[in-house]
Structures are given as structure tokens and as C-alpha cells.
Scaffold this active site. Structure first.
Site, PDB file in Angstrom:
ATOM      1  N   HIS A 135       3.106  29.646  42.206  1.00  0.00           N
ATOM      2  CA  HIS A 135       2.259  28.703  41.465  1.00  0.00           C
ATOM      3  C   HIS A 135       2.891  27.321  41.591  1.00  0.00           C
ATOM      4  CE1 HIS A 135      -0.126  31.918  39.521  1.00  0.00           C
ATOM      5  NE2 HIS A 135       0.997  32.611  39.649  1.00  0.00           N
ATOM      6  N   ASN A 153      -4.811  28.885  40.234  1.00  0.00           N
ATOM      7  CA  ASN A 153      -5.031  28.591  38.810  1.00  0.00           C
ATOM      8  C   ASN A 153      -4.466  27.227  38.431  1.00  0.00           C
ATOM      9  OD1 ASN A 153      -2.442  29.604  39.216  1.00  0.00           O
ATOM     10  ND2 ASN A 153      -2.296  30.465  37.159  1.00  0.00           N
ATOM     11  N   HIS A 209       7.039  26.735  33.980  1.00  0.00           N
ATOM     12  CA  HIS A 209       6.523  26.256  32.693  1.00  0.00           C
ATOM     13  C   HIS A 209       7.564  25.308  32.108  1.00  0.00           C
ATOM     14  CE1 HIS A 209       3.083  28.911  32.526  1.00  0.00           C
ATOM     15  NE2 HIS A 209       3.850  29.952  32.778  1.00  0.00           N
ATOM     16  N   ARG A 252       1.276  24.517  40.667  1.00  0.00           N
ATOM     17  CA  ARG A 252       0.793  23.770  39.495  1.00  0.00           C
ATOM     18  C   ARG A 252       0.083  22.458  39.803  1.00  0.00           C
ATOM     19  NH1 ARG A 252       0.851  28.214  36.726  1.00  0.00           N
ATOM     20  NH2 ARG A 252       2.832  28.847  35.832  1.00  0.00           N
ATOM     21  N   PHE A 294       3.143  33.151  29.838  1.00  0.00           N
ATOM     22  CA  PHE A 294       3.690  34.140  30.762  1.00  0.00           C
ATOM     23  C   PHE A 294       4.242  33.454  32.002  1.00  0.00           C
ATOM     24  CE2 PHE A 294       0.255  36.616  28.614  1.00  0.00           C
ATOM     25  CZ  PHE A 294       1.013  37.671  28.143  1.00  0.00           C
ATOM     26  N   ASP A 334       6.068  35.390  42.525  1.00  0.00           N
ATOM     27  CA  ASP A 334       5.245  34.965  41.386  1.00  0.00           C
ATOM     28  C   ASP A 334       5.909  33.797  40.642  1.00  0.00           C
ATOM     29  OD1 ASP A 334       3.142  34.792  39.635  1.00  0.00           O
ATOM     30  OD2 ASP A 334       3.519  36.692  38.622  1.00  0.00           O
ATOM     31  N   HIS A 359       3.216  34.459  46.959  1.00  0.00           N
ATOM     32  CA  HIS A 359       2.679  34.384  45.590  1.00  0.00           C
ATOM     33  C   HIS A 359       3.478  33.380  44.763  1.00  0.00           C
ATOM     34  CE1 HIS A 359       0.490  36.704  42.230  1.00  0.00           C
ATOM     35  NE2 HIS A 359       0.923  35.544  41.748  1.00  0.00           N
ATOM     36  N   ASN A 370       3.489  38.235  33.050  1.00  0.00           N
ATOM     37  CA  ASN A 370       2.351  39.133  33.137  1.00  0.00           C
ATOM     38  C   ASN A 370       2.106  39.491  34.601  1.00  0.00           C
ATOM     39  OD1 ASN A 370       0.120  40.625  32.486  1.00  0.00           O
ATOM     40  ND2 ASN A 370      -1.258  38.870  32.337  1.00  0.00           N
TER      41      ASN A 370
END
Lengths: 311, 432
Positions: free
Chosen positions: B69, B101, B315, B71, B329, B311, B67, B284
Site C-alpha cells: 500500500h 485503496n 499508518h 497510500r 489494521f 502487505d 502486495h 487484517n
């Protein structure tokens, strides 16, 4: 002379001595307000910026008057749009303003914790004029000042806060301050407007207004915002008024004088009826007057200037 | 990244740890052309190749984080497939599954192909997770058969729930044909709306809108029921609530194909750590209460929770350096997950080292139907070297991620991945 923290971010963790010192100072500064020329030079040369990212009339005017009565230089910045929308971050905004050489910032912002965030961005003294639903310390200080004037003490007194506790920074600061000063606090409102676990802040909870009235020496009646009804937190203004509205008839059931407070602006006929808001038991206008005095006291005590020889 | 080729390599003096039994065995390993050629006592003298001293290290099948990200495509200012995989190797991972996402959303074959292509020459196996619904809008299901054919290993609208129960039911019915799991971001969007942290005493004190546990557990319950209805495999992502642990336990007892992961930050921090409105603790699902942490630990101990997954959610500094409500989040996680699991779970004897390693190596691959690496002759050299005693301090300014949003900066940990081997490449003795 100074307080134990160089900012006023909230009343959480503020010791009773500090609160007493602010209230004592406010009482002595209040005499200035009734002089023919209600102005002293205490903060001459001190620059205060009022940063209001949320609409406010009363609090902004109150701060501005307090600053002017003390001869501070004041600048107002008002923006209801979020900093993100404006294309500049809050951090950049305040750092730019600070670069113009200022001393103190009064901030109101819709996001809880923003005053704390500012202390990490700039070196100026930060005064919280309301952050989201978190705290509004000067409001609670002026409420306590008004009650103390009325009673001489807060210790052992019973204050019930009525209404939308969940969304209220006024409640957030009043609960903390009053408990610190030895008063008892009860919050009362519909269950949808009482936040979870609030008992752990040392307050009593009831959903029954008559219970609150039977218990209380004073009521702090909060403004009900229409949007809460629109979000389904209570069924109608009509039912709210019937269950929680402070009316003369309701108060008559209790054979005692209950002091009435309201932080304003009042929705007459909703959370409180006019004949109660304007009654002899109401100290609502004294609250407003004391608001200026309390803010003067906070400004002086946090300015770093020794005001002992002033006023 | 510059990876060396794993050719003619002697990994000397390490201890292989058997994931099933926990047995340690001190051996030498010869790697030829990316394959484990020989395991045993190998004479260093006269070995004609590079020798890596693995003494004091354990050797496990390569870790996998299912899991993350990455980006890319779309937000290469936060992370790229390259930088994310570099962070992965620093954390000891030889495989990641990346969430869809992105911009554009990974809901077409083209995006899956793009990700696979970008990762083609990297040491890390990158397994794309495709969206359940087109554009992650929660309305129409994606072309799942085609996406699987292109390399998608699971489906998720991660970051958002699939709010419409009928859409989720159809997605499960459809995906059941391929035996590929749904990775489920469980959140009732109506209950969670406007929330920035856990709902409870702390949100009351801090004056913030909270997200109640029920927002998560309601949808866990819903999707367990949909799994019962459809037979589809459902993997609960970033489980954070105690009620969820109980629901998953019961579903497993019933024999339903439900699995679950927990993220290290949900084991390390609680909502009580939010007193300073630190946006690096905003994620989140939100940080929950110490009681939830205790329930997660129990769930780990009792096998309710199958996997540790970070996760990893980069950012930019600018996005996080704002008032709490305005911050996005998510936090970084790849470089610190192993150390946090060792600290919070293994060193506190919640489960044993080899049980923890199972949840970091084999378990995620089993859920995603991937080949299981083993430390055996003839197998691909897909390995992670871990020094369990190394004390190290996380300095986020040296992170290989393009972002800096980690709450762990300055923390000292014991135990660190010091080498990874995969796809014929290796990297060892990381500086971070």
C-alpha cells in the site's frame, strides 16, 4: 503493605495473597461506612480522576463515594463519545489531565485493553473500572468479598455465572479471581453467549441451567442486554427467560440454599425474577455496600500511603 | 532518492544463484547502460568504470513484492510512491504491485496513469492494481479493459471483500477475457464484523471480538468455486488460515488457476503475542494461532503457497497510538520481509534458499504476466544483491517509509539486501 502491581488492570495474574489483602483491607475499611461520620483522612491530598468513557451509574458513584470516604480529592470526567469523535486522542486527554497533577486514574472504557494502554501514556496509578468485555476487577473483588463474608472462605466453593458470558467483563474478572482463590467456577448460558475456548480459563461450561443449579453453591446472574437479542444471539427475551431465567419455581427443584448475586442493574423478570432477587438467599445489596469498601481498599493499597495506622 | 546510473559498472566477486536449480556460481558481471553486458571472470585491473565489490553476496533477479500500500494519492502523510519505493529498495525490491485503496480509489485510468507517472523515474517498477468494483463499493465492476490498457496488472478490492457473490462472478467472467488475475481479499464481512483480532482462546482472554478463521476460508472456498465456474485466475491475498491452505491445495490438485501469497507477519507472530494490546500487531487478516502458522509453513513447503508478499500498510504514529479497537489494521513490511523469510522459512529449513527466492522474484511476476528478469547476458540488469551473513538490527526510526508502524523495531536479523539494480539505476550499501 503494597500489592505486587502498582496498577489494578484486571485480576489476570494477580496472586491470591494480593486478593486476600484487598479483601482483608476492605473488611476493615467497611466498618468506617457504618460510623456516624463515615469519613477518614487516609487519602487527604491524593487526587483521583474518574474517567468514564462509558455510561455508568453504580460503579462511578461507588468509586466516588469510596474516594470521598477516604478524603481524596476527586474529579469526574464523563464522555460517552469516543475520543476520536471529539477530535482529541485518548492519550492527549489523559496526558493533559495528568499535567494538572493527579495521582490516580479510575478508568472505564468500551475498548478492551485501554487501562493497559493508559499505563504507557501516563505515570499515574491506573484502576480499571471496566474495559470493554475484558475485565472489571473491582466488581469481582466485591463479589468475592461478599461471598467470603457469607461463607468465611472461597476455597472449594462452587460459583456459577449465568447469562451473557461472552460480553461480560464481570465474568472475565470473576472467573480469574475465583479460580485464583481456589473456588470452582462454572459458566452457563446459551451457546451464542459463551465465548470460544473459555474452558482454558479453568472453568466448567454448561448450556443447561438445571445442571448449573444442581452444581452451584452460588449464582452470579448477569444482566442480559436487549441489543444481544437484536443482534440475533438469542431468539427472544421470552425464550431466554424460559431457558435461563432464575425463578423461584426453578430453584425449588433443588433442595438447598443457593446464594444469589447480581452485578446490577437488574432486568427484573428477564434474567432473574423479583422474588428471587429480593429473597433471603440474595446478597445483591450487600454486594453494593461491599463495592464501596472494596474500592476504598484498592485506592488505599495502590495510593502508596501506609494506612496501617488509620481506621 | 539519489540513484546512481548503472553504466560501465563491474559487479565483482558475487555469486549468482540460479532460481531453478539453486546452483551458485561465482562470477563477475559487467553492466552497460542498464544491461547485463558480460558475465564471467573479468579482470578488475584495467576496467574502465566503477567497480562494486560483491564478494560474499548472492545475486538474484530483483525481488518483487506484489502486495503493498503506497497510500498515494490521498494519504501522503502515511506514504508516498517515492517513500514507499525507497523502503522497497532498502528491502531489496525492484518491483512492487500497489493496492488500489487510495483516495481516490484506483478505479479509473487517470489514477493508474498518475501512479505510473509518479514512479516513472524511480528504480522500482511500480505496477498498479486497480479496483474490482468502482469505489471499492462491491457493486459495479470497473472499466477493466481500459484499466489494463493503462497499466493495471491485476484487480483487487483489497482491504474489503467483494461481498456480493454475483458481482464477484461477473468480475471473474469479465476479467477472464484478459487473463489478468483477481487478487482476492477473502473475508466474509458478516462473520468478521466488529472483530479486531483472531477469534479463539486469546480473544476470549483479552475480551475482544474475534474474527473466526471461517470468515476467511468461506470466501476462499466461494471464490475457488467461482473460479471453477468462470475459469478466472484468482490469487488469494495474505492467506492466514489453515483451512485456506487445504482449500487451495485441493483447488490446485484439481487444476484450477488458483495461486496464493502469505505475509511475513503471519509467519512470525500469532494471536498469543497480543497480550499487551500492541496495535503494531493489529492487521487484517489478524494474527492467527500457532497451528495456523504450522499449516502455512506446510503449505509453503508443499508448494501450495506461491508467493511471499508483505502487505506493507503504513499508518501514522497518531493513528496507531490509540486504544486497540480504534487503531487501523496494518503494519510496515517492505524493509523486513526478506529478513523474516530468511529467519522463519529458510534458516528453519522449511524450504531452500532458492525456493524462497523464487517466491520473492519470479513467482509474483509470473502471476501478474510480467517479464521475468534473469541474470543473463543481454538481459536488463534487474538484480538484488543479498548478504546472507550480515547481522543487522531494524531501527524503525530510520525507516525510509513515512510511517513507523512496525512490530519489528529493535529486532536483529541475519541476511540483508545490500544492493538493487533496475531501470538503469542502482543503489547499494543501504544504511537501514
Amino acid at each position: 503493605m503494597a500489592l505486587s502491581n502498582r496498577h489494578l488492570l484486571g485480576l489476570d495474574g494477580v496472586p491470591a495473597e494480593d486478593i486476600s489483602k484487598i479483601l482483608d483491607t476492605a473488611e476493615s475499611l467497611k466498618t468506617i461506612l457504618s460510623r456516624p461520620i463515615p469519613k477518614v483522612p487516609t487519602l487527604r491530598g491524593i487526587t483521583v480522576v474518574n474517567l468514564f468513557f462509558e455510561n455508568s451509574t453504580r460503579t462511578r458513584i461507588s468509586f466516588e463515594l469510596a474516594e470521598k470516604r477516604l478524603s481524596a480529592d476527586t474529579v469526574n470526567f464523563t464522555s460517552s463519545g469516543s475520543s476520536v469523535k471529539k477530535g482529541e486522542t485518548l492519550k492527549d486527554t489523559v496526558r493533559n489531565i495528568e499535567a494538572m497533577k493527579i495521582d490516580m486514574v479510575v478508568i472505564r472504557h468500551a475498548s478492551a485493553g485501554t487501562p493497559y494502554f493508559l499505563t504507557k501514556c501516563i505515570n499515574s496509578v491506573i484502576i480499571n473500572a471496566g474495559d470493554g468485555r475484558h475485565e472489571h476487577p473491582t466488581q469481582a473483588l466485591l463479589d468475592m468479598m461478599t461471598l467470603r463474608e457469607k461463607w468465611g472462605t472461597l476455597k472449594g466453593k462452587k460459583v456459577a455465572i449465568i447469562g451473557d458470558i461472552r460480553h461480560s467483563r464481570v465474568a472475565g474478572s470473576n472467573m480469574r479471581g475465583l479460580v485464583t482463590m481456589g473456588a470452582e467456577v462454572l459458566v452457563c448460558g446459551p451457546r451464542t453467549l459463551i465465548p470460544p475456548g473459555i474452558e482454558e480459563m479453568g472453568v466448567h461450561v454448561t448450556y443447561n441451567l438445571d445442571e448449573a443449579l444442581a452444581w452451584a453453591d452460588a449464582l452470579n446472574v448477569l444482566r442480559i442486554q436487549l441489543e444481544r437479542q437484536e443482534k440475533g444471539l438469542f431468539p427472544s427475551i421470552r425464550e431466554y427467560h424460559a431457558e435461563y431465567g432464575i425463578t423461584r419455581e426453578r430453584l425449588k427443584r433443588f433442595d438447598k440454599e443457593i446464594v444469589i448475586m447480581h452485578p446490577g442493574p437488574i432486568n427484573r423478570g428477564v434474567e432473574i425474577d423479583s422474588d428471587v432477587a429480593d429473597s433471603d438467599a440474595s446478597i445483591i445489596l450487600e454486594q453494593v455496600t461491599n463495592g464501596v469498601a472494596v474500592r476504598m481498599a484498592v485506592l488505599v493499597l495502590l495510593s502508596g500511603i501506609d494506612a496501617a495506622h488509620e481506621s | 532518492m539519489n540513484f546512481a546510473k548503472t553504466d560501465n559498472l563491474l559487479l565483482a566477486g558475487g555469486e549468482i544463484i540460479d532460481i531453478k536449480s539453486g546452483k551458485h556460481e561465482k562470477v563477475d558481471i559487467v553492466i552497460q547502460n542498464g544491461k547485463i553486458d558480460k558475465i564471467g571472470a573479468i579482470e578488475k585491473k584495467g576496467f574502465n568504470g566503477q567497480i562494486i565489490d560483491a564478494s560474499g553476496c548472492i545475486i538474484t533477479p530483483g525481488l518483487m513484492d506484489m502486495h503493498v500500500h503506497l497510500r498515494e494519492p490521498g494519504r501522503e502523510d502515511k506514504e508516498t510512491i517515492d517513500s514507499g519505493c525507497a523502503a522497497a529498495t532498502a528491502g531489496g525490491f525492484t518491483a512492487v504491485a500497489c493496492m488500489p485503496n487510495t483516495t481516490p480509489v484506483c478505479d479509473t485510468q487517470e489514477v493508474v496513469r498518475f501512479i505510473k507517472k509518479k514512479a516513472e523515474k524511480l528504480l522500482v517498477d511500480v505496477f498498479p492494481v486497480a479496483a474490482i468494483t468502482k469505489g471499492r463499493q462491491g457493486k459495479e465492476i470497473t472499466e477493466m479493459a481500459e484499466l489494463i490498457r493503462e497499466g493495471a496488472v491485476a484487480f483487487s478490492d483489497d482491504g474489503s471483500p467483494v461481498a456480493d457473490t454475483a458481482v464477484m462472478r461477473n468480475a471473474m467472467d469479465y476479467v477472464k477475457m484478459f487473463d489478468v488475475p483477481i487478487i482476492d481479499h477473502c473475508e466474509d464481512p458478516f462473520l468478521a464484523q466488529g472483530g479486531h483480532m483472531n477469534e479463539g482462546v486469546m480473544s476470549t482472554k483479552l475480551g475482544m471480538q474475534g474474527i473466526p478463521n471461517a470468515a476467511e476460508s468461506l470466501q476462499i472456498e466461494r471464490d475457488i468455486q467461482l473460479s471453477r465456474l468462470t475459469g478466472a485466475r484468482v490469487h488469494i491475498a495474505h492467506l492466514s488460515v489453515r483451512e485456506g491452505v487445504e482449500l487451495i491445495r485441493r483447488a490446485k490438485d484439481e487444476g484450477l488457476p488458483i495461486t496464493a501469497e502469505v505475509a511475513p507477519h503471519h509467519l512470525m507472530f500469532s494471536d498469543q503475542d497480543l497480550v499487551n494490546y500492541d496495535t503494531h500487531l493489529k492487521m487484517n487478516p489478524p494474527l492467527r494461532t500457532p497451528e495456523d502458522i504450522a499449516a502455512l509453513e506446510k503449505g509453503i513447503k508443499e508448494g501450495v503457497i506461491d508467493v511471499f508478499a508483505s502487505d506493507h500498510a503504513p499508518h501514522t504514529i497518531e493513528e496507531k497510538d490509540v486504544e486497540f479497537d480504534a487503531a487501523p489494521f496494518g503494519i510496515l513490511g517492505l524493509e523486513t520481509m526478506l529478513a523474516i523469510i530468511l529467519k522463519q522459512i529458510v534458516n528453519r529449513n522449511i524450504i531452500s534458499l532458492h525456493q524462497a527466492l523464487e517466491k520473492l522474484t519470479i513467482a509474483p511476476r509470473r502471476i501478474l504476466n510480467l517479464p521475468l528478469p534473469e541474470v543473463k547476458e543481454g538481459y536488463e540488469a534487474n538484480l538484488t544483491l543479498i548478504n546472507l551473513n550480515e547481522m543487522w538490527t531494524y531501527d524503525v526510526s530510520n525507516s525510509r517509509s513515512k510511517s513507523r508502524n512496525a512490530p519489528y523495531n529493535g529486532m536483529t536479523f541475519q541476511g540483508k539486501a545490500v544492493g538493487v539494480f533496475n531501470r538503469g539505476l542502482f543503489e547499494s550499501n543501504f544504511s537501514q
